[in-house]
Design an enzyme around this catalytic site. Structure first.
Site, PDB file in Angstrom:
ATOM      1  N   LYS A  71       0.807  -1.220   0.000  1.00 63.03           N
ATOM      2  CA  LYS A  71       0.000   0.000   0.000  1.00 63.03           C
ATOM      3  C   LYS A  71       0.845   1.278   0.000  1.00 63.03           C
ATOM      4  CE  LYS A  71      -4.233  -1.802   1.975  1.00 63.03           C
ATOM      5  NZ  LYS A  71      -5.313  -1.656   2.939  1.00 63.03           N
ATOM      6  N   ASP A 112      -9.785   3.031   1.586  1.00 63.29           N
ATOM      7  CA  ASP A 112      -9.830   2.510   2.962  1.00 63.29           C
ATOM      8  C   ASP A 112     -10.485   3.533   3.884  1.00 63.29           C
ATOM      9  OD1 ASP A 112      -8.714   0.031   2.595  1.00 63.29           O
ATOM     10  OD2 ASP A 112      -6.650   0.715   2.930  1.00 63.29           O
TER      11      ASP A 112
HETATM   12  P1  NAP Z   1      -0.463  -3.064  10.292  1.00 70.44           P
HETATM   13  O1  NAP Z   1      -0.092  -1.922   9.447  1.00 70.44           O
HETATM   14  O2  NAP Z   1       0.464  -4.222  10.372  1.00 70.44           O
HETATM   15  O3  NAP Z   1      -0.701  -2.504  11.781  1.00 70.44           O
HETATM   16  C1  NAP Z   1      -0.994  -3.388  12.828  1.00 70.44           C
HETATM   17  C2  NAP Z   1      -1.234  -2.598  14.086  1.00 70.44           C
HETATM   18  O4  NAP Z   1      -1.658  -3.519  15.069  1.00 70.44           O
HETATM   19  C3  NAP Z   1       0.006  -1.897  14.633  1.00 70.44           C
HETATM   20  O5  NAP Z   1      -0.370  -0.715  15.242  1.00 70.44           O
HETATM   21  C4  NAP Z   1       0.515  -2.895  15.668  1.00 70.44           C
HETATM   22  O6  NAP Z   1       1.170  -2.285  16.755  1.00 70.44           O
HETATM   23  C5  NAP Z   1      -0.773  -3.475  16.173  1.00 70.44           C
HETATM   24  N1  NAP Z   1      -0.537  -4.817  16.668  1.00 70.44           N
HETATM   25  C6  NAP Z   1      -0.101  -5.870  15.959  1.00 70.44           C
HETATM   26  N2  NAP Z   1      -0.002  -6.943  16.752  1.00 70.44           N
HETATM   27  C7  NAP Z   1      -0.377  -6.538  17.995  1.00 70.44           C
HETATM   28  C8  NAP Z   1      -0.474  -7.190  19.246  1.00 70.44           C
HETATM   29  N3  NAP Z   1      -0.149  -8.478  19.388  1.00 70.44           N
HETATM   30  N4  NAP Z   1      -0.880  -6.483  20.322  1.00 70.44           N
HETATM   31  C9  NAP Z   1      -1.217  -5.198  20.179  1.00 70.44           C
HETATM   32  N5  NAP Z   1      -1.134  -4.515  19.027  1.00 70.44           N
HETATM   33  C10 NAP Z   1      -0.711  -5.181  17.949  1.00 70.44           C
HETATM   34  O7  NAP Z   1      -1.860  -3.672   9.858  1.00 70.44           O
HETATM   35  P2  NAP Z   1      -3.074  -2.909   9.132  1.00 70.44           P
HETATM   36  O8  NAP Z   1      -2.926  -2.959   7.678  1.00 70.44           O
HETATM   37  O9  NAP Z   1      -3.270  -1.600   9.775  1.00 70.44           O
HETATM   38  O10 NAP Z   1      -4.295  -3.876   9.475  1.00 70.44           O
HETATM   39  C11 NAP Z   1      -4.709  -4.081  10.811  1.00 70.44           C
HETATM   40  C12 NAP Z   1      -5.877  -5.033  10.814  1.00 70.44           C
HETATM   41  O11 NAP Z   1      -7.010  -4.396  10.223  1.00 70.44           O
HETATM   42  C13 NAP Z   1      -5.657  -6.268   9.953  1.00 70.44           C
HETATM   43  O12 NAP Z   1      -5.041  -7.285  10.688  1.00 70.44           O
HETATM   44  C14 NAP Z   1      -7.043  -6.661   9.512  1.00 70.44           C
HETATM   45  O13 NAP Z   1      -7.601  -7.599  10.413  1.00 70.44           O
HETATM   46  C15 NAP Z   1      -7.827  -5.391   9.614  1.00 70.44           C
HETATM   47  N6  NAP Z   1      -8.194  -4.908   8.264  1.00 70.44           N
HETATM   48  C16 NAP Z   1      -9.506  -4.938   7.948  1.00 70.44           C
HETATM   49  C17 NAP Z   1      -9.913  -4.485   6.715  1.00 70.44           C
HETATM   50  C18 NAP Z   1     -11.362  -4.521   6.372  1.00 70.44           C
HETATM   51  O14 NAP Z   1     -11.699  -4.258   5.205  1.00 70.44           O
HETATM   52  N7  NAP Z   1     -12.234  -4.794   7.306  1.00 70.44           N
HETATM   53  C19 NAP Z   1      -8.980  -4.000   5.795  1.00 70.44           C
HETATM   54  C20 NAP Z   1      -7.639  -3.993   6.152  1.00 70.44           C
HETATM   55  C21 NAP Z   1      -7.257  -4.446   7.405  1.00 70.44           C
HETATM   56  P3  NAP Z   1       2.735  -1.869  16.742  1.00 70.44           P
HETATM   57  O15 NAP Z   1       2.789  -0.510  16.148  1.00 70.44           O
HETATM   58  O16 NAP Z   1       3.126  -1.963  18.151  1.00 70.44           O
HETATM   59  O17 NAP Z   1       3.417  -2.909  15.860  1.00 70.44           O
END
Ligand code: NAP
Length: 572
Positions: free
Chosen positions: A309, A346
Site C-alpha cells: 500500500k 480505505d
Molecule cells: P499493520 O499496518 O500491520 O498494523 C498493525 C497494528 O496492530 C500496529 O499498530 C501494531 O502495533 C498493532 N498490533 C499488531 N499486533 C499486535 C499485538 N499483538 N498487540 C497489540 N497490538 C498489535 O496492519 P493494518 O494494515 O493496519 O491492518 C490491521 C488489521 O485491520 C488487519 O489485521 C485486519 O484484520 C484489519 N483490516 C480490515 C480491513 C477490512 O476491510 N475490514 C482491511 C484492512 C485491514 P505496533 O505498532 O506496536 O506494531
C-alpha cells in the site's frame, strides 16, 4: 477418407467445445462414472484420468457404458505416465495400448505426453491420430521456460491439439504463456496455462489469448494440478465463457492474497452491473513483478493490499488527496495513457459505516493501533471533525500517528478511565485463529465497537462488546465499503453493495466464519450529546445468534439515511 474425418472432427470440436474441461478422478471405474454422472449436466466436457485406476484397461468397458449413455459429453482419456507427472507406471507402449482401446471405447480425445511420443514410432502415433482426436501434452512442474523450444519439438508430431502446461513462479510467467498462445493459436489448436497459485491469470485469460479450453477441478479438494480452481468458479466467479478481447482485467495485488475475498466480491459486482470485466487474485512476490504485468496483460485497475500500500505510491503519476494525506494507496486505475493513478478507499471503508450511524463531527473515537488501517481511519475521521484518540502497543508509533493526524495519544492506562462514542480495533488481534482481544473488558466504555477484523466475525472483542450491550459494527462493512468505492472508481457505476455483501457473507459462511446479522444502523444519533457512563456488563449477555445463515443476508446499508425496508433479503 480416414484423415479428413479426423480433421473434420477436430474442427467441429474447436467450435463446440466448452471452455472448461473438468478433470475427473476416481479409485475405480465405478467411482469415475459416479462422479461423471453427477457432473455431466453442468460439465459436458470432461477428462477421465485413467492413470488413477489400478488397472485402466479393465475399467474401459464400464466407462464405455457412460459414454454410450451420454453422447452429449466430450471426454478426454488421459493415462499419464508416472515419469511425466501422472500415476500410470507402465511403458509408453502400454500407455499407447490403453489410449487406443480408449478410442475404440468411444472417447473423442486422448492425451499423450510429448515424452511418450518421442519414445513411440511415428506410425504408431499417426495410427492413433487416425482413430481419435489427439492432444499432445507437455507439463513443466517447476517453471515456465523454453516454451518456444518445447513447442518446436512438439510440432514434429501430428496432433489435433498442442497442450503446454507450465508452472508460474511469478506473475509475469502468465504473460509469457499468453504471448506464446497468441503467437501460435492462429496456426494451431493450442491449449496452454500455468499451474501454481500464481497461474490464475493464465487459467482465466488463457482462453482469450488463444487457448481452446482450460481445466477446472470438479470441486475443491478434487484438484488434479496445483493452483487449479473449480470449474464452477471459472464459470460463475470469473465468467470464463464470456471472457473476450474486450474484457477488462482487474485484480487484488498483495502477498499473500490466496484467501482474499476481493475476487468473489468484485466479480459479483461486475456480473450484477453487467460490466465486461474480470477480477483476479494477483499473488505478487515483488512490486517489480507486478509492475511488469500491468501493461502487458493489460490490467485496468488494481486493489492494493499488504504489503504494497505504501510502495505503490512511488509508481503513481497522480493520486487523490486522501492518498497524499495518508501516504498509502489501495486503489489504482490505469489510464488510457498507460499511467497509474491512485486512490485511497480505505478511508471511506471506515468512515461510511460510521456516518450511516452517527454524526462524526465531534464524536469521540478511539482508534486502537497505529498501522496502515489505523492511519486511514485517523485521517478520515479527523477530516470529518471527530475527536480522535489513539492507543497503540508501541507508544512511539501511536504518538507519531497522533501527531501526524492532530489526534490525541492515550496511554493504555488511561483508556479505562474514558468513554467513547466509538472504539475501532485496527490491530490484527482476534483475526483467524488468534483468540486475543486488544482491549480488556473494563476498557470497553463505548456505544459502538467497530472491529475491523472480519474473519471471524465473532472475535473475542466482539463477544465482549455484545456482552456489554455495545452496538457492534462488523469489519465486513469496511471491506464492502472500500470495495464499493473501488468499483465506482473503476466502472463509473453505483456499486451493487447488497450483492457484494451477500456474496462475501456466503463465502465466509462456507468457511464457517460468517458474520452475524446486524441491526440496522440507528438513525443518525448525536452520540456526543448523549454521553453516558459506561454500561455495566449485563447479567444475561445480549448475544445475538451467530448461527443465522446467509439465507437472509443483511444487505449492505444504504448510503443515504437508513430505512427499515433496506433489511429485505437480496433477490438473486
Ligand atoms: P499493520 O499496518 O500491520 O498494523 C498493525 C497494528 O496492530 C500496529 O499498530 C501494531 O502495533 C498493532 N498490533 C499488531 N499486533 C499486535 C499485538 N499483538 N498487540 C497489540 N497490538 C498489535 O496492519 P493494518 O494494515 O493496519 O491492518 C490491521 C488489521 O485491520 C488487519 O489485521 C485486519 O484484520 C484489519 N483490516 C480490515 C480491513 C477490512 O476491510 N475490514 C482491511 C484492512 C485491514 P505496533 O505498532 O506496536 O506494531
Amino acid at each position: 477418407m480416414q484423415v479428413s474425418t479426423t480433421i473434420f472432427a477436430s474442427r467441429i470440436q474447436r467450435f463446440r467445445l466448452p471452455r472448461v474441461c473438468v478433470a475427473v478422478v476416481g479409485e475405480d471405474a465405478t467411482n469415475i462414472i459416479d462422479r461423471a454422472e453427477s457432473l455431466v449436466r453442468d460439465n459436458p466436457f470432461m477428462e477421465f484420468r485413467l492413470d488413477y485406476l489400478t488397472n485402466p484397461a479393465a475399467g474401459l468397458p464400464k466407462l464405455k457404458h457412460f459414454l454410450d449413455l451420454h453422447p452429449e459429453a466430450t471426454v478426454i482419456a488421459t493415462c499419464r505416465r508416472a515419469v511425466n507427472g501422472g500415476k500410470f507406471k507402465g511403458s509408453a507402449s502400454a500407455q499407447l495400448d490403453i489410449l487406443t482401446k480408449a478410442a475404440a471405447t468411444g472417447f473423442q480425445l486422448v492425451d499423450i505426453e510429448l515424452q511418450s511420443a518421442e519414445i513411440l514410432k511415428a506410425a504408431e502415433l499417426t495410427e492413433l491420430k487416425d482413430r481419435v482426436g489427439v492432444i499432445l501434452s507437455f507439463h513443466d512442474f517447476k517453471a515456465t521456460k523454453k516454451l518456444e523450444e518445447t513447442f518446436a519439438e512438439m510440432k514434429r508430431y501430428p496432433a489435433d491439439f498442442y497442450k503446454i502446461v507450465s508452472t508460474a513462479t511469478s506473475l509475469y510467467d502468465n504473460v509469457q504463456m499468453m504471448k506464446f498462445l497468441q503467437a501460435h493459436s492462429a496456426q494451431h489448436e493450442m491449449v496452454g496455462l500455468c499451474m501454481g497459485e500464481q497461474g490464475i491469470i493464465s487459467r482465466v485469460l488463457g482462453v482469450r489469448a488463444g487457448s481452446v479450453f482450460t481445466f477446472g477441478a470438479a470441486t475443491r479438494g478434487e484438484e488434479t494440478a496445483p493452483g487449479q480452481v473449480t470449474a464452477g468458479e471459472l464459470r460463475d466467479t470469473y465468467r470464463i465463457e464470456m471472457v473476450d478481447a474486450a474484457t477488462q482485467v482487474y485484480g487484488v495485488a498483495g502477498d499473500p492474497v490466496a484467501h482474499s475475498m476481493s475476487p468473489i466480491m468484485m466479480n459479483a459486482a461486475f456480473r450484477r452491473e453487467t460490466v465486461n470485466a474480470v477480477f483476479l487474485a494477483l499473488h505478487a512476490k515483488s512490486m517489480k513483478d507486478l509492475m511488469a504485468c500491468v501493461p502487458d496483460i493489460p490490467i485496468r485497475g488494481l486493489s492494493i493490499t499488504m504489503p504494497y500500500k505504501q510502495d505503490i505510491v512511488a509508481a503513481l503519476t497522480n493520486s487523490d488527496a486522501l492518498t497524499k494525506q495518508v501516504g498509502a494507496c489501495n486503489t489504482v486505475v490505469r489510464g488510457q495513457d498507460g499511467k497509474l493513478y491512485g486512490f485511497n478507499t480505505d478511508v471511506a471503508g471506515v468512515v461510511v459505516p460510521l456516518e450511516q450511524r452517527m454524526t462524526l463531527q465531534g464524536a469521540k473515537i478511539l482508534v486502537v493501533g497505529a498501522g496502515g488501517v489505523a492511519r486511514a481511519a485517523a485521517f478520515g475521521l479527523k477530516n470529518k471533525g471527530a475527536e480522535v484518540f489513539i492507543v497503540n502497543r508501541t507508544p512511539e508509533k501511536g504518538q507519531a500517528l497522533a501527531k501526524a493526524t492532530k489526534a490525541k495519544y492515550l496511554k493504555r492506562a488511561d483508556v479505562a478511565k474514558m468513554s467513547f462514542d466509538v472504539i475501532i480495533n485496527a490491530t490484527p488481534l482476534g483475526m483467524g485463529a488468534n483468540r486475543q482481544s486488544p482491549l480488556e473488558d473494563k476498557e470497553l466504555n463505548t456505544k459502538f465497537l467497530f472491529d475491523l477484523v472480519y474473519v471471524p466475525a465473532e472475535t473475542k472483542l466482539v463477544k465482549m462488546a455484545r456482552a456489554r450491550n455495545i452496538q457492534v459494527i462488523p469489519g465486513l462493512e469496511m471491506f464492502v465499503q472500500q470495495g464499493a468505492r473501488q468499483f465506482e472508481i473503476w466502472s463509473g457505476k453505483p456499486a451493487p453493495i447488497a450483492e457484494m455483501s451477500f456474496v462475501v457473507t456466503k463465502a465466509l459462511e462456507r468457511l464457517g466464519v460468517a458474520p452475524v446479522e446486524e441491526e440496522l444502523p440507528a438513525p443518525k444519533a448525536r452520540p456526543r450529546d448523549e454521553e453516558k457512563p459506561a454500561p455495566k456488563p449485563l447479567a444475561k449477555p445480549a448475544v445475538k445468534s451467530s448461527s443465522k445463515k446467509a439465507a437472509r443476508p443483511a444487505p449492505t446499508k444504504p448510503r443515504k439515511p437508513a430505512k427499515k425496508t433496506a433489511k429485505k433479503p437480496v433477490k438473486r
